[in-house]
Design an enzyme around this catalytic site. Sequence first.
Site, short mmCIF file in Angstrom:
data_model
loop_
_atom_site.label_atom_id
_atom_site.label_comp_id
_atom_site.label_asym_id
_atom_site.label_seq_id
_atom_site.Cartn_x
_atom_site.Cartn_y
_atom_site.Cartn_z
N CYS A 284 -5.23 -3.66 2.49
CA CYS A 284 -4.95 -3.67 3.93
C CYS A 284 -6.20 -3.82 4.79
CB CYS A 284 -4.14 -2.42 4.29
SG CYS A 284 -3.18 -2.62 5.80
N GLU B 290 0.85 -1.20 0.00
CA GLU B 290 0.00 0.00 0.00
C GLU B 290 0.89 1.26 0.00
OE1 GLU B 290 -2.18 -0.05 3.66
OE2 GLU B 290 -3.47 1.65 3.14
N LYS C 206 -9.38 2.25 -1.87
CA LYS C 206 -9.62 1.55 -0.60
C LYS C 206 -10.98 1.90 0.00
CE LYS C 206 -7.11 0.75 3.77
NZ LYS C 206 -5.84 1.08 4.48
C1 ACM Z 1 -4.01 -0.24 7.15
O1 ACM Z 1 -5.10 -0.32 6.62
N1 ACM Z 1 -3.00 0.37 6.57
C2 ACM Z 1 -3.76 -0.88 8.46
#
Ligand code: ACM
Length: 269
Positions: free
Chosen positions: A144, A39, A109
């Site tokens: 993530c 990420e 995301k």
């Molecule tokens: C995250 O979503 N970077 C823990």
Amino acid sequence: MLQISVVQFTPTWGHKAQNLEQIRQLLTGLRSDMVILPELCTTGYSFLSKEEVRTVAEDASGQSIGLLKKLARENNALIIAGFAEIEGENVYNSAVAVFPGGDTTIYRKSHLFYREKLCFAPGNTGFTVIKHPLHDCNVGIMICNDWRYPEAARSLALAGADIIACPSNLVTNLWTIGMPARALENKVYVAVANRCGTEERDLPSNEKQALTFKGCSAIYDLTGLALATARENEDAILTVEIDPVLARDKSFNDFNDLFNDRRPDLYRI
Ligand code: ACM
């Protein structure tokens, strides 16, 4: 069958050129059909505000995706990497899939973590599955903290994903329980590209924030067993061969099929 690789490294916050050079070195000559990077791997993670992200965020014509396009072409590979994306006034914590021919698909995301909520707009792309252009493999992307929401992986699996690629910057170890569960409950491969290192920032409140990223990147098979794992604090590339076609048979004995046995009539989601 295809080779997939997860790249674990240590980006430095505020040093995009250096991070891009690290990515270039890590991927040059890497023989793999699909490569997954962490990420926000071109910028580092610990932003404090939208204004700050805006100074480094890019769109698909930016230098980060430019480099990834070059590497995807040279390596004849599908590359998936997290980056800070700008579109108009909004910045997103996104992952780009770069095809060897130069096309791109972006996932934003959905489930923002912690101070990301101060810095990014929540993703609006939904969960899409892309086809590997050179192999019979359907690839879903989540980022993530999406792991904590089983609906994300389930949506990708129901949309036909054989493998879920998960660019990550994980700061707890809880995901080592959750990610394999996402593989097991959907009978998909899950490839987690995490990063290493610590980022320290001074918060507006004058407190210090130190985030340590937990490494241990992993590739899980269809039952959630690790096919490969990296160490906690060391740059590493994991490469394994997978058979994506196996992920399309959702039975796990003569009587049970993960998808056919679902009871959406009983679920409240
Ligand atoms: C995250 O979503 N970077 C823990």
